[in-house]
Motif scaffolding. Structure first.
Motif, short mmCIF file in Angstrom:
data_model
loop_
_atom_site.label_atom_id
_atom_site.label_comp_id
_atom_site.label_asym_id
_atom_site.label_seq_id
_atom_site.Cartn_x
_atom_site.Cartn_y
_atom_site.Cartn_z
N GLU A 1 9.73 145.06 54.69
CA GLU A 1 8.25 145.33 55.25
C GLU A 1 7.64 146.52 54.06
OE1 GLU A 1 6.69 144.19 57.65
OE2 GLU A 1 8.46 142.63 57.92
N ASP A 2 8.48 147.43 53.82
CA ASP A 2 7.96 148.50 52.91
C ASP A 2 8.84 148.37 51.74
OD1 ASP A 2 7.07 150.88 52.07
OD2 ASP A 2 6.83 151.58 53.89
N VAL A 3 8.19 148.23 50.55
CA VAL A 3 8.93 148.36 49.24
C VAL A 3 9.28 149.78 48.86
CG1 VAL A 3 8.67 148.12 46.65
CG2 VAL A 3 8.26 146.03 48.26
N GLU A 4 8.09 150.58 49.24
CA GLU A 4 8.58 152.03 48.97
C GLU A 4 9.44 152.60 49.59
OE1 GLU A 4 7.07 154.34 46.80
OE2 GLU A 4 5.44 153.16 46.15
N ALA A 5 9.54 152.45 51.03
CA ALA A 5 10.63 152.84 52.18
C ALA A 5 12.10 152.40 51.51
CB ALA A 5 10.20 152.61 53.33
N THR A 6 12.00 151.02 51.28
CA THR A 6 13.34 150.31 50.85
C THR A 6 13.90 150.68 49.66
OG1 THR A 6 12.58 148.65 52.26
CG2 THR A 6 14.52 148.21 50.71
N ALA A 7 13.33 151.15 48.54
CA ALA A 7 13.47 151.56 47.48
C ALA A 7 14.06 152.92 47.54
CB ALA A 7 12.46 151.51 46.34
N GLU A 8 13.41 153.88 48.36
CA GLU A 8 13.67 155.11 48.49
C GLU A 8 15.36 155.07 49.26
OE1 GLU A 8 12.36 158.75 51.39
OE2 GLU A 8 10.92 157.99 49.78
N TYR A 9 15.27 154.28 50.18
CA TYR A 9 16.63 154.11 51.04
C TYR A 9 17.70 153.81 50.34
CZ TYR A 9 19.91 152.18 54.48
OH TYR A 9 21.22 151.81 54.99
N MET A 10 17.45 152.54 49.51
CA MET A 10 18.62 152.21 48.62
C MET A 10 19.10 153.16 47.62
SD MET A 10 17.60 148.05 47.85
CE MET A 10 19.02 147.94 46.91
N GLU A 11 18.17 153.93 47.15
CA GLU A 11 18.46 154.75 46.06
C GLU A 11 19.30 156.01 46.60
OE1 GLU A 11 16.70 157.33 42.18
OE2 GLU A 11 15.16 156.40 43.80
N GLU A 12 19.06 156.48 47.87
CA GLU A 12 19.52 157.55 48.57
C GLU A 12 21.07 156.88 48.82
OE1 GLU A 12 17.34 158.04 52.24
OE2 GLU A 12 15.92 159.16 51.14
N GLN A 13 21.28 155.64 49.12
CA GLN A 13 22.50 155.08 49.28
C GLN A 13 23.44 154.63 48.05
OE1 GLN A 13 23.45 154.60 52.48
NE2 GLN A 13 21.60 155.66 52.64
N GLY A 14 22.80 155.26 46.84
CA GLY A 14 23.40 155.05 45.61
C GLY A 14 23.18 153.76 44.72
N PHE A 15 21.91 153.13 45.02
CA PHE A 15 21.50 151.85 44.40
C PHE A 15 20.19 152.20 43.74
CE2 PHE A 15 24.74 150.66 47.70
CZ PHE A 15 25.78 149.95 46.80
N PRO A 16 20.07 152.57 42.77
CA PRO A 16 18.86 153.23 42.06
C PRO A 16 17.85 152.18 41.54
CG PRO A 16 20.70 153.88 40.53
CD PRO A 16 21.04 153.36 41.97
N PRO A 17 16.56 152.42 41.38
CA PRO A 17 15.84 151.24 40.67
C PRO A 17 16.34 150.99 39.44
CG PRO A 17 14.48 153.16 41.51
CD PRO A 17 16.10 153.35 41.70
N ARG A 18 15.93 149.70 38.94
CA ARG A 18 16.41 149.29 37.58
C ARG A 18 15.05 149.42 36.70
NH1 ARG A 18 20.77 146.04 35.79
NH2 ARG A 18 19.52 146.29 33.94
N HIS A 19 14.53 150.80 36.50
CA HIS A 19 13.60 151.09 35.67
C HIS A 19 13.33 150.18 34.27
CE1 HIS A 19 12.22 153.73 38.60
NE2 HIS A 19 13.25 154.62 38.48
N ASP A 20 14.40 150.05 33.67
CA ASP A 20 14.69 149.36 32.42
C ASP A 20 13.99 147.88 32.59
OD1 ASP A 20 16.70 148.64 33.92
OD2 ASP A 20 17.89 148.03 32.19
#
Length: 146
Positions: free
Chosen positions: A81-100
């Motif tokens: 539903e919300d990419v920003e919130a989901t990305a933040e949640y996943m990163e908090e759980q130890g799964f960061p964005p693949r910025h590359d």
């Protein structure tokens, strides 16, 4: 929180043969064609799941962990539903964005882009896509307005 699986990407050196397998053998619909600076291929769907059959044109767009000529599972996509919130949640759980890869493909947390996705690190070295719009051919896809 349940985030449903809606997309799988397969890296293939012969997108046409892969498309023909899904369309002719499995009875799936060809929902679209991809021909960008990063990849060439097709989207196929059974109406619930979208599979991208992609021949990547450069390693940065695919991810440098994938060797030239790689065939196999590339990533899994989940509609949220919300990419920003989901990305933040996943990163908090130890799964960061693949910025590359997000930078190499010109992706971002951009819900106005058709088939917009945001790549994240996943478990067992499997990349994860998250998307608010979803994927073409699936029942939950939200096409870009206008």
């Amino acid at each position: 929180m349940v985030i449903p699986l809606k997309h799988v990407a397969i890296s293939t050196q012969d997108p046409e043969a892969s498309r023909d397998f899904f369309a002719n053998v499995m009875g799936w619909t060809v929902a679209g064609r991809v021909d960008s600076r990063n990849a060439q291929g097709y989207y196929v769907t059974d109406g619930t799941i979208n599979i991208a059959l992609l021949r990547f044109k450069n390693r940065p767009a695919a991810g440098l962990e994938f060797p030239e000529g790689y065939n196999g599972l590339h990533h899994l996509g989940f509609q949220c539903e919300d990419v920003e919130a989901t990305a933040e949640y996943m990163e908090e759980q130890g799964f960061p964005p693949r910025h590359d890869i997000n930078i190499a493909q010109g992706l971002g947390k951009n819900p106005d882009k058709d088939n917009a996705e945001y790549k994240m690190t996943g478990p067992a070295s499997v990349m994860i896509d998250i998307s608010e719009r979803g994927w073409v051919g699936t029942s939950s896809y939200k096409p870009k307005a206008g």
